[in-house]
Design a protein around this motif. Structure first.
Motif, PDB file in Angstrom:
ATOM      1  N   MET A   1       1.057  -1.066   0.017  1.00  0.00           N
ATOM      2  CA  MET A   1      -0.015  -0.122   0.047  1.00  0.00           C
ATOM      3  C   MET A   1       0.881   1.258  -0.077  1.00  0.00           C
ATOM      4  O   MET A   1       1.702   1.517   0.848  1.00  0.00           O
ATOM      5  CB  MET A   1      -0.932   0.077   1.173  1.00  0.00           C
ATOM      6  N   ARG A   2       0.650   2.018  -1.083  1.00  0.00           N
ATOM      7  CA  ARG A   2       1.605   3.270  -1.119  1.00  0.00           C
ATOM      8  C   ARG A   2       0.723   4.483  -1.141  1.00  0.00           C
ATOM      9  O   ARG A   2      -0.442   4.529  -2.154  1.00  0.00           O
ATOM     10  CB  ARG A   2       2.549   3.198  -2.489  1.00  0.00           C
TER      11      ARG A   2
ATOM     12  N   VAL B   1       0.761  13.341  -4.150  1.00  0.00           N
ATOM     13  CA  VAL B   1      -0.509  13.362  -4.854  1.00  0.00           C
ATOM     14  C   VAL B   1      -1.325  14.556  -4.567  1.00  0.00           C
ATOM     15  O   VAL B   1      -1.371  15.185  -3.723  1.00  0.00           O
ATOM     16  CB  VAL B   1      -1.308  11.886  -4.088  1.00  0.00           C
ATOM     17  N   LEU B   2      -2.105  14.796  -5.613  1.00  0.00           N
ATOM     18  CA  LEU B   2      -2.999  16.151  -5.639  1.00  0.00           C
ATOM     19  C   LEU B   2      -4.448  15.390  -5.395  1.00  0.00           C
ATOM     20  O   LEU B   2      -4.952  14.932  -6.161  1.00  0.00           O
ATOM     21  CB  LEU B   2      -3.039  16.695  -7.270  1.00  0.00           C
ATOM     22  N   ARG B   3      -4.701  15.927  -4.100  1.00  0.00           N
ATOM     23  CA  ARG B   3      -6.125  15.226  -3.773  1.00  0.00           C
ATOM     24  C   ARG B   3      -7.143  16.080  -3.460  1.00  0.00           C
ATOM     25  O   ARG B   3      -6.716  17.519  -3.057  1.00  0.00           O
ATOM     26  CB  ARG B   3      -5.879  14.624  -2.317  1.00  0.00           C
ATOM     27  N   SER B   4      -8.222  16.236  -4.366  1.00  0.00           N
ATOM     28  CA  SER B   4      -9.312  16.817  -4.010  1.00  0.00           C
ATOM     29  C   SER B   4      -9.208  18.495  -4.577  1.00  0.00           C
ATOM     30  O   SER B   4      -9.667  19.233  -4.117  1.00  0.00           O
ATOM     31  CB  SER B   4      -9.937  16.993  -2.756  1.00  0.00           C
TER      32      SER B   4
ATOM     33  N   ALA C   1       3.553  19.392   0.277  1.00  0.00           N
ATOM     34  CA  ALA C   1       4.095  18.125   0.819  1.00  0.00           C
ATOM     35  C   ALA C   1       5.322  17.720  -0.351  1.00  0.00           C
ATOM     36  O   ALA C   1       6.348  16.991   0.094  1.00  0.00           O
ATOM     37  CB  ALA C   1       3.084  17.218   0.326  1.00  0.00           C
ATOM     38  N   ALA C   2       5.107  18.129  -1.506  1.00  0.00           N
ATOM     39  CA  ALA C   2       6.146  17.627  -2.709  1.00  0.00           C
ATOM     40  C   ALA C   2       7.623  18.517  -2.286  1.00  0.00           C
ATOM     41  O   ALA C   2       8.499  17.909  -2.296  1.00  0.00           O
ATOM     42  CB  ALA C   2       6.030  18.138  -4.082  1.00  0.00           C
ATOM     43  N   THR C   3       7.341  19.679  -1.939  1.00  0.00           N
ATOM     44  CA  THR C   3       8.426  20.656  -1.577  1.00  0.00           C
ATOM     45  C   THR C   3       9.044  20.148  -0.238  1.00  0.00           C
ATOM     46  O   THR C   3      10.403  20.066  -0.156  1.00  0.00           O
ATOM     47  CB  THR C   3       8.005  22.139  -1.224  1.00  0.00           C
TER      48      THR C   3
ATOM     49  N   GLU D   1       1.242  16.419 -13.237  1.00  0.00           N
ATOM     50  CA  GLU D   1       0.905  15.497 -14.223  1.00  0.00           C
ATOM     51  C   GLU D   1       0.476  14.293 -13.620  1.00  0.00           C
ATOM     52  O   GLU D   1       0.733  13.775 -12.512  1.00  0.00           O
ATOM     53  CB  GLU D   1       2.428  15.094 -14.643  1.00  0.00           C
ATOM     54  N   ASN D   2      -0.774  13.811 -14.404  1.00  0.00           N
ATOM     55  CA  ASN D   2      -1.400  12.560 -13.903  1.00  0.00           C
ATOM     56  C   ASN D   2      -1.980  12.709 -12.511  1.00  0.00           C
ATOM     57  O   ASN D   2      -1.683  11.298 -11.737  1.00  0.00           O
ATOM     58  CB  ASN D   2      -0.641  11.406 -14.341  1.00  0.00           C
ATOM     59  N   GLY D   3      -2.331  13.569 -11.904  1.00  0.00           N
ATOM     60  CA  GLY D   3      -2.863  13.547 -10.500  1.00  0.00           C
ATOM     61  C   GLY D   3      -1.532  13.889  -9.633  1.00  0.00           C
ATOM     62  O   GLY D   3      -1.986  13.784  -8.420  1.00  0.00           O
ATOM     63  N   TYR D   4      -0.532  13.970 -10.062  1.00  0.00           N
ATOM     64  CA  TYR D   4       0.676  14.519  -9.152  1.00  0.00           C
ATOM     65  C   TYR D   4       1.049  15.637  -9.451  1.00  0.00           C
ATOM     66  O   TYR D   4       1.056  16.351 -10.549  1.00  0.00           O
ATOM     67  CB  TYR D   4       1.614  13.400  -9.158  1.00  0.00           C
ATOM     68  N   ILE D   5       1.778  16.471  -8.454  1.00  0.00           N
ATOM     69  CA  ILE D   5       2.642  17.631  -8.496  1.00  0.00           C
ATOM     70  C   ILE D   5       4.070  17.502  -8.224  1.00  0.00           C
ATOM     71  O   ILE D   5       4.310  16.840  -7.177  1.00  0.00           O
ATOM     72  CB  ILE D   5       2.167  18.703  -7.334  1.00  0.00           C
ATOM     73  N   ASN D   6       4.805  17.745  -9.200  1.00  0.00           N
ATOM     74  CA  ASN D   6       6.396  17.654  -9.024  1.00  0.00           C
ATOM     75  C   ASN D   6       7.027  18.919  -8.712  1.00  0.00           C
ATOM     76  O   ASN D   6       6.859  19.845  -9.203  1.00  0.00           O
ATOM     77  CB  ASN D   6       7.023  17.054 -10.298  1.00  0.00           C
TER      78      ASN D   6
END
Length: 387
Positions: free
Chosen positions: A1-2, A32-35, A44-46, A96-101
């Motif tokens: 589970m990730r 993950v980009l949530r809601s 969170a990514a930073t 990209e695809n529901g994620y923030i980098n």
């Protein structure tokens, strides 16, 4: 589970700045980009990009939150800091695809005196978390919250840690103190010197919050999460780190709703997100406490001028590494309990043969190691000691 995915690219660039012994490190964190909450995902990514860069460089990770908060509030996306970290910059941000980098670049010059042998990884035994009062898990049927918390914590530690090799024990250790025999059995059976124990002390529901106007639904209630964590050196029988973490969030479900902690649905709730941040903070604290601990290799065989060690390339040993022999003797403490006592010798050995789990080390002067016994230990000599 990730629960949260992170993609890391680290690059130590040539130094072109005025700070001595500094390097540029570039790291990319992914969250993950949530809601549609891009601000939370960006933070969170930073945060994880900063943490990865600091861990990779050997700097203290206690500055993660300070650096992250500073970056996110700077209009120029550039931050001057004090201490080990200078000139932190957000290089890019993509979705990209529901994620923030988020990619950051940091000028870091860690205090190399802080840890003598960072290259070696410690064997860390993790006791499965357990819920102290299981009746508190009735609402929502959260009986697997301890198991799920263990899984997420290990995931977070593996993502952030460069200091440990993690091994999950088959059963929880609940006793406050371990006997000499129990500690010896853990080391023999699982090969770890460091033990992490944790329990969930409070997962209860609190007072009702807000106003729920739906007559068929229960009112929202606050739910608590309390984590008690202890990291110990079972060989020397000492506690290295002990901390209690507490958080709470709205539990927005009625009393009959069942939601498994092993599902993404649970971790996307406010309660799940709060727990995830606690586990992330706990993993960082454990890494900080463990990273500078001196690792010892046990001597398992003695042959004239060489010894066999129970560490190998998996832990980070390399051919040519030099180690000091430590004599291990047992004595009884004031309570009559057997304890190990280590005495530093003048004997030095060098790694000449190496595999994944073991290493042969020969006396540097090719002298007989007649006084060395099976059960003695060896510790890595750092670069400054060799000079």
């Amino acid at each position: 589970m990730r629960l949260t995915a992170f993609r890391l690219s680290l690059l130590a660039l040539p130094l072109y700045c005025s700070y001595a012994n500094a390097d540029w490190y570039e790291a990319t964190g992914q969250a993950v980009l949530r809601s549609g909450d891009s601000a939370a995902a960006r933070a969170a990514a930073t945060e994880d990009a900063v943490r990865k860069a600091l861990l990779y460089s050997g700097a203290s990770i206690r500055t993660v939150q300070q650096v992250t908060d500073g970056l996110l509030t700077q209009e120029s996306m550039f931050l001057q800091t004090q201490g080990e970290v200078h000139n932190v910059q957000i290089v890019s941000e993509t979705e990209e695809n529901g994620y923030i980098n988020v990619t950051i670049r940091a000028d870091i010059y860690p205090d190399q005196n802080q840890c003598a042998n960072l290259q070696l990884k410690k064997e860390l035994l993790v006791s499965p978390f357990f819920i102290e009062n299981r009746e508190q898990a009735i609402v929502g049927q959260l009986y697997e919250l301890d198991e799920a918390s263990t899984t997420v914590f290990i995931q977070k530690l593996e993502e952030s840690s460069g200091s440990s090799l993690i091994k999950l024990l088959p059963q929880s250790i609940r006793q406050q103190e371990l006997s000499y025999a129990d500690r010896g059995a853990l080391q023999r059976n699982y090969g770890g010197r460091y033990l992490l124990k944790a329990s969930l002390g409070d997962v209860s529901l609190g007072e009702r919050v807000g106003t729920n106007w739906s007559f068929w639904s229960d009112q929202d209630r606050e739910r608590f999460y309390q984590l008690q964590l202890e990291l110990s050196d079972i060989q020397e029988q000492k506690v290295l780190f002990s901390q209690k973490y507490q958080t709470s969030a709205v539990w927005g479900f009625n009393s009959t709703t069942v939601i498994s902690p092993k599902t993404q649905r649970f971790w996307q709730t406010d309660y799940g997100k709060s727990i995830e941040r606690v586990l992330n903070a706990a993993a960082q604290d454990v890494e900080e406490a463990l990273r500078c601990e001196t690792i010892l290799a046990d001597i398992t065989l003695v042959q004239q001028h060489k010894v066999l060690l129970n560490l190998g390339s998996r832990q980070g040993l390399k051919l040519g590494d030099e180690l000091t022999i430590l004599f291990r003797r047992q004595h009884k403490d004031s309570f009559g309990q057997l304890q190990d006592q280590l005495t530093v010798s003048e004997l030095k050995v060098k790694i000449t043969e190496l595999n994944h789990k073991n290493a042969w080390a020969e006396s540097i002067n090719m002298e007989l190691l007649a006084n060395v016994q099976v059960g003695d230990a060896a510790t890595l000599i750092n670069d400054k000691e060799q000079q």
